[in-house]
Scaffold this active site. Sequence first.
Site, PDB file in Angstrom:
ATOM      1  N   MET A  24      16.373 -12.940  -5.744  1.00 26.20           N
ATOM      2  CA  MET A  24      17.353 -11.940  -5.526  1.00 26.20           C
ATOM      3  C   MET A  24      17.651 -11.303  -6.916  1.00 26.20           C
ATOM      4  O   MET A  24      17.552 -10.274  -6.949  1.00 26.20           O
ATOM      5  CB  MET A  24      18.043 -12.822  -4.816  1.00 26.20           C
ATOM      6  CG  MET A  24      18.223 -13.359  -3.929  1.00 26.20           C
ATOM      7  SD  MET A  24      19.753 -13.363  -2.624  1.00 26.20           S
ATOM      8  CE  MET A  24      18.826 -14.808  -1.700  1.00 26.20           C
TER       9      MET A  24
ATOM     10  N   THR B 175      12.651 -16.997  -1.331  1.00 27.27           N
ATOM     11  CA  THR B 175      12.878 -16.914  -2.752  1.00 27.27           C
ATOM     12  C   THR B 175      12.453 -17.600  -3.508  1.00 27.27           C
ATOM     13  O   THR B 175      11.725 -18.892  -2.914  1.00 27.27           O
ATOM     14  CB  THR B 175      13.619 -17.208  -3.385  1.00 27.27           C
ATOM     15  OG1 THR B 175      15.056 -18.219  -2.705  1.00 27.27           O
ATOM     16  CG2 THR B 175      14.592 -15.200  -2.770  1.00 27.27           C
TER      17      THR B 175
ATOM     18  N   THR C  38      13.613 -21.508  -1.665  1.00 26.21           N
ATOM     19  CA  THR C  38      13.042 -22.327  -0.721  1.00 26.21           C
ATOM     20  C   THR C  38      12.402 -21.834  -0.622  1.00 26.21           C
ATOM     21  O   THR C  38      12.185 -21.970   0.879  1.00 26.21           O
ATOM     22  CB  THR C  38      13.784 -21.250   0.572  1.00 26.21           C
ATOM     23  OG1 THR C  38      13.794 -19.397  -0.074  1.00 26.21           O
ATOM     24  CG2 THR C  38      15.545 -20.905   0.630  1.00 26.21           C
TER      25      THR C  38
ATOM     26  N   VAL D  55      25.956 -19.814 -16.476  1.00 28.67           N
ATOM     27  CA  VAL D  55      26.980 -19.391 -15.740  1.00 28.67           C
ATOM     28  C   VAL D  55      27.701 -20.371 -16.186  1.00 28.67           C
ATOM     29  O   VAL D  55      29.377 -20.074 -15.340  1.00 28.67           O
ATOM     30  CB  VAL D  55      26.175 -18.640 -14.350  1.00 28.67           C
ATOM     31  CG1 VAL D  55      25.837 -17.365 -14.490  1.00 28.67           C
ATOM     32  CG2 VAL D  55      25.913 -19.682 -14.053  1.00 28.67           C
TER      33      VAL D  55
ATOM     34  N   ASN E  79      24.363 -13.497  -9.058  1.00 29.69           N
ATOM     35  CA  ASN E  79      24.592 -13.784  -8.213  1.00 29.69           C
ATOM     36  C   ASN E  79      23.364 -15.339  -8.134  1.00 29.69           C
ATOM     37  O   ASN E  79      23.225 -16.205  -7.805  1.00 29.69           O
ATOM     38  CB  ASN E  79      23.192 -12.560  -8.503  1.00 29.69           C
ATOM     39  CG  ASN E  79      21.587 -13.421  -7.846  1.00 29.69           C
ATOM     40  OD1 ASN E  79      21.510 -13.357  -6.651  1.00 29.69           O
ATOM     41  ND2 ASN E  79      20.560 -14.108  -8.765  1.00 29.69           N
TER      42      ASN E  79
ATOM     43  N   ASP F 101      19.829 -15.513 -17.383  1.00 29.86           N
ATOM     44  CA  ASP F 101      19.782 -16.866 -16.516  1.00 29.86           C
ATOM     45  C   ASP F 101      19.662 -17.541 -17.370  1.00 29.86           C
ATOM     46  O   ASP F 101      19.353 -17.966 -18.779  1.00 29.86           O
ATOM     47  CB  ASP F 101      18.360 -16.408 -15.964  1.00 29.86           C
ATOM     48  CG  ASP F 101      17.696 -17.661 -14.876  1.00 29.86           C
ATOM     49  OD1 ASP F 101      17.669 -16.678 -13.819  1.00 29.86           O
ATOM     50  OD2 ASP F 101      18.209 -18.521 -14.852  1.00 29.86           O
TER      51      ASP F 101
ATOM     52  N   ILE G 157      16.027 -16.354   3.444  1.00 26.38           N
ATOM     53  CA  ILE G 157      15.596 -15.660   2.432  1.00 26.38           C
ATOM     54  C   ILE G 157      14.439 -15.957   1.341  1.00 26.38           C
ATOM     55  O   ILE G 157      14.994 -17.064   1.214  1.00 26.38           O
ATOM     56  CB  ILE G 157      16.355 -14.615   1.482  1.00 26.38           C
ATOM     57  CG1 ILE G 157      17.671 -13.967   2.030  1.00 26.38           C
ATOM     58  CG2 ILE G 157      15.984 -13.453   0.578  1.00 26.38           C
ATOM     59  CD1 ILE G 157      17.620 -13.297   3.503  1.00 26.38           C
TER      60      ILE G 157
ATOM     61  N   TYR H 292      27.824 -27.082  -1.249  1.00 22.92           N
ATOM     62  CA  TYR H 292      26.773 -26.113  -0.833  1.00 22.92           C
ATOM     63  C   TYR H 292      27.686 -25.036   0.102  1.00 22.92           C
ATOM     64  O   TYR H 292      28.644 -23.375  -0.906  1.00 22.92           O
ATOM     65  CB  TYR H 292      25.837 -25.340  -0.209  1.00 22.92           C
ATOM     66  CG  TYR H 292      25.048 -24.095  -0.551  1.00 22.92           C
ATOM     67  CD1 TYR H 292      24.776 -23.780  -1.678  1.00 22.92           C
ATOM     68  CD2 TYR H 292      25.140 -23.831   0.043  1.00 22.92           C
ATOM     69  CE1 TYR H 292      24.064 -22.898  -1.768  1.00 22.92           C
ATOM     70  CE2 TYR H 292      24.434 -22.210   0.615  1.00 22.92           C
ATOM     71  CZ  TYR H 292      23.885 -21.752  -0.988  1.00 22.92           C
ATOM     72  OH  TYR H 292      23.321 -20.813  -0.804  1.00 22.92           O
TER      73      TYR H 292
HETATM   74  N1  LIG Z   1      17.259 -17.417  -0.758  1.00 21.19           N
HETATM   75  C1  LIG Z   1      17.970 -17.900   0.237  1.00 21.19           C
HETATM   76  O1  LIG Z   1      18.083 -18.002   1.500  1.00 21.19           O
HETATM   77  C2  LIG Z   1      19.383 -17.548   0.037  1.00 21.19           C
HETATM   78  C3  LIG Z   1      20.245 -17.665   1.037  1.00 21.19           C
HETATM   79  C4  LIG Z   1      21.903 -17.544   0.907  1.00 21.19           C
HETATM   80  C5  LIG Z   1      22.499 -17.288  -0.167  1.00 21.19           C
HETATM   81  N2  LIG Z   1      21.862 -18.147  -1.308  1.00 21.19           N
HETATM   82  C6  LIG Z   1      21.891 -17.432  -2.855  1.00 21.19           C
HETATM   83  O2  LIG Z   1      21.496 -15.981  -3.241  1.00 21.19           O
HETATM   84  C7  LIG Z   1      21.628 -15.980  -4.972  1.00 21.19           C
HETATM   85  C8  LIG Z   1      19.903 -16.091  -5.324  1.00 21.19           C
HETATM   86  O3  LIG Z   1      19.706 -17.311  -4.991  1.00 21.19           O
HETATM   87  P1  LIG Z   1      18.161 -16.953  -4.759  1.00 21.19           P
HETATM   88  O4  LIG Z   1      17.413 -17.580  -3.279  1.00 21.19           O
HETATM   89  O5  LIG Z   1      17.233 -15.965  -5.523  1.00 21.19           O
HETATM   90  O6  LIG Z   1      17.199 -18.133  -5.817  1.00 21.19           O
HETATM   91  P2  LIG Z   1      16.247 -18.757  -7.613  1.00 21.19           P
HETATM   92  O7  LIG Z   1      16.397 -20.542  -7.785  1.00 21.19           O
HETATM   93  O8  LIG Z   1      15.021 -17.715  -7.030  1.00 21.19           O
HETATM   94  O9  LIG Z   1      17.622 -17.987  -8.498  1.00 21.19           O
HETATM   95  C9  LIG Z   1      18.943 -18.534  -8.649  1.00 21.19           C
HETATM   96  C10 LIG Z   1      18.239 -18.498 -10.213  1.00 21.19           C
HETATM   97  O10 LIG Z   1      20.197 -18.441 -10.747  1.00 21.19           O
HETATM   98  C11 LIG Z   1      19.502 -19.179 -12.227  1.00 21.19           C
HETATM   99  N3  LIG Z   1      20.380 -20.565 -12.634  1.00 21.19           N
HETATM  100  C12 LIG Z   1      19.951 -21.389 -11.954  1.00 21.19           C
HETATM  101  N4  LIG Z   1      21.415 -22.184 -12.378  1.00 21.19           N
HETATM  102  C13 LIG Z   1      21.603 -21.559 -13.507  1.00 21.19           C
HETATM  103  C14 LIG Z   1      22.820 -21.915 -14.281  1.00 21.19           C
HETATM  104  N5  LIG Z   1      23.786 -22.512 -15.042  1.00 21.19           N
HETATM  105  N6  LIG Z   1      23.553 -20.942 -14.844  1.00 21.19           N
HETATM  106  C15 LIG Z   1      22.077 -19.450 -15.171  1.00 21.19           C
HETATM  107  N7  LIG Z   1      21.251 -19.004 -14.120  1.00 21.19           N
HETATM  108  C16 LIG Z   1      21.428 -20.137 -13.478  1.00 21.19           C
HETATM  109  C17 LIG Z   1      18.013 -20.151 -12.072  1.00 21.19           C
HETATM  110  O11 LIG Z   1      17.286 -20.073 -13.311  1.00 21.19           O
HETATM  111  C18 LIG Z   1      17.762 -18.711 -10.913  1.00 21.19           C
HETATM  112  O12 LIG Z   1      16.721 -17.904 -11.973  1.00 21.19           O
HETATM  113  C19 LIG Z   1      22.327 -18.009  -4.884  1.00 21.19           C
HETATM  114  O13 LIG Z   1      23.494 -17.702  -5.479  1.00 21.19           O
HETATM  115  C20 LIG Z   1      21.597 -18.521  -4.001  1.00 21.19           C
HETATM  116  O14 LIG Z   1      23.130 -19.480  -3.665  1.00 21.19           O
HETATM  117  C21 LIG Z   1      20.460 -17.561  -0.804  1.00 21.19           C
END
Ligand SMILES: NC(=O)c1ccc[n+]([C@@H]2O[C@H](COP(=O)([O-])OP(=O)(O)OC[C@H]3O[C@@H](n4cnc5c(N)ncnc54)[C@H](O)[C@@H]3O)[C@@H](O)[C@H]2O)c1
Length: 250
Positions: free
Chosen positions: A18, A190, A193, A64, A90, A37, A188, A155
């Site tokens: 995302m 990504t 998941t 972060v 994010n 990141d 979603i 979570y």
């Molecule tokens: N994919 C889903 O279905 C879903 C659903 C609801 C919420 N979310 C939320 O959406 C957001 C984005 O998720 P996504 O699905 O794109 O996941 P993703 O794993 O593709 O991306 C998350 C990114 O965060 C980075 N990251 C992890 N820990 C970190 C840290 N300590 N410092 C800096 N960067 C860090 C990772 O390297 C990764 O690039 C997250 O907060 C996730 O909880 C995702």
Amino acid sequence: MGRLDNKVAVITGAAGGMGKADALLFVQEGAKVVLTDLQAEKVKEVAKEIEAMGGEALALKHNVASEEDWARVAEEAIARFGKIDILVNNAGISSATPYMEQTVESFERVMKINLNSVFLGQKAVIPHMIENGGGSIVNISSIAGLTGGSGAGPYTASKGAVRMLTKATAVDFAKYHIRVNSVHPGFIETPMTKDMFKDERMTTWFQSMTPLPRLGKAEDIARGVLFLASDESSYITGVELPIDGGYFAK
Ligand SMILES: NC(=O)c1ccc[n+]([C@@H]2O[C@H](COP(=O)([O-])OP(=O)(O)OC[C@H]3O[C@@H](n4cnc5c(N)ncnc54)[C@H](O)[C@@H]3O)[C@@H](O)[C@H]2O)c1
């Protein structure tokens, strides 16, 4: 005319998923972006992709959960682009360890990355937004931040807290024209998941929970984040926006 012309946005977790989708859409709409990141090489690749599109991007390695890292990110963003208009918190991690197998350490790890990160990011960026006359913060929570679910206690707790921290921050900083809203993605596709969705039974179950007959895409979330980040939502603060294919309509 882009919807984010002359805006500078900091987006965390922008190496993929995302965060990357937000970055690409924001740049198409005229923003300059600071992409952070833990995955330094991957986030640099995203910045290169953006520069090849004719956009401007600064890529930074960033944990972060670290206050020192946040101070450096804010400083480098201001040094490069002069201001910060938008912050998208994010970055996040999932956690599927059964409740009784969780330890204080594993619980706190999820809290630090998913919740403390939002507290620290807001704290680092808000002073610059006040100086700049306002700003928009979009915190990425989850449908898990709105309702309980099995097997994801830390979570769910972290994402529920992000929702309420968003509202509290919205109230505190509205007088400075700073808006703070949360986005709640459903299921979603990504990198987070992809393994889960490889299992056909899981995908069938997720789809059965979602009235719209498909899983969500990172771009579906990015369009909602763009609206909340842009001046089009200038009278909206402290709200939660589910982008969930109708999950909460039932
Ligand atoms: N994919 C889903 O279905 C879903 C659903 C609801 C919420 N979310 C939320 O959406 C957001 C984005 O998720 P996504 O699905 O794109 O996941 P993703 O794993 O593709 O991306 C998350 C990114 O965060 C980075 N990251 C992890 N820990 C970190 C840290 N300590 N410092 C800096 N960067 C860090 C990772 O390297 C990764 O690039 C997250 O907060 C996730 O909880 C995702």
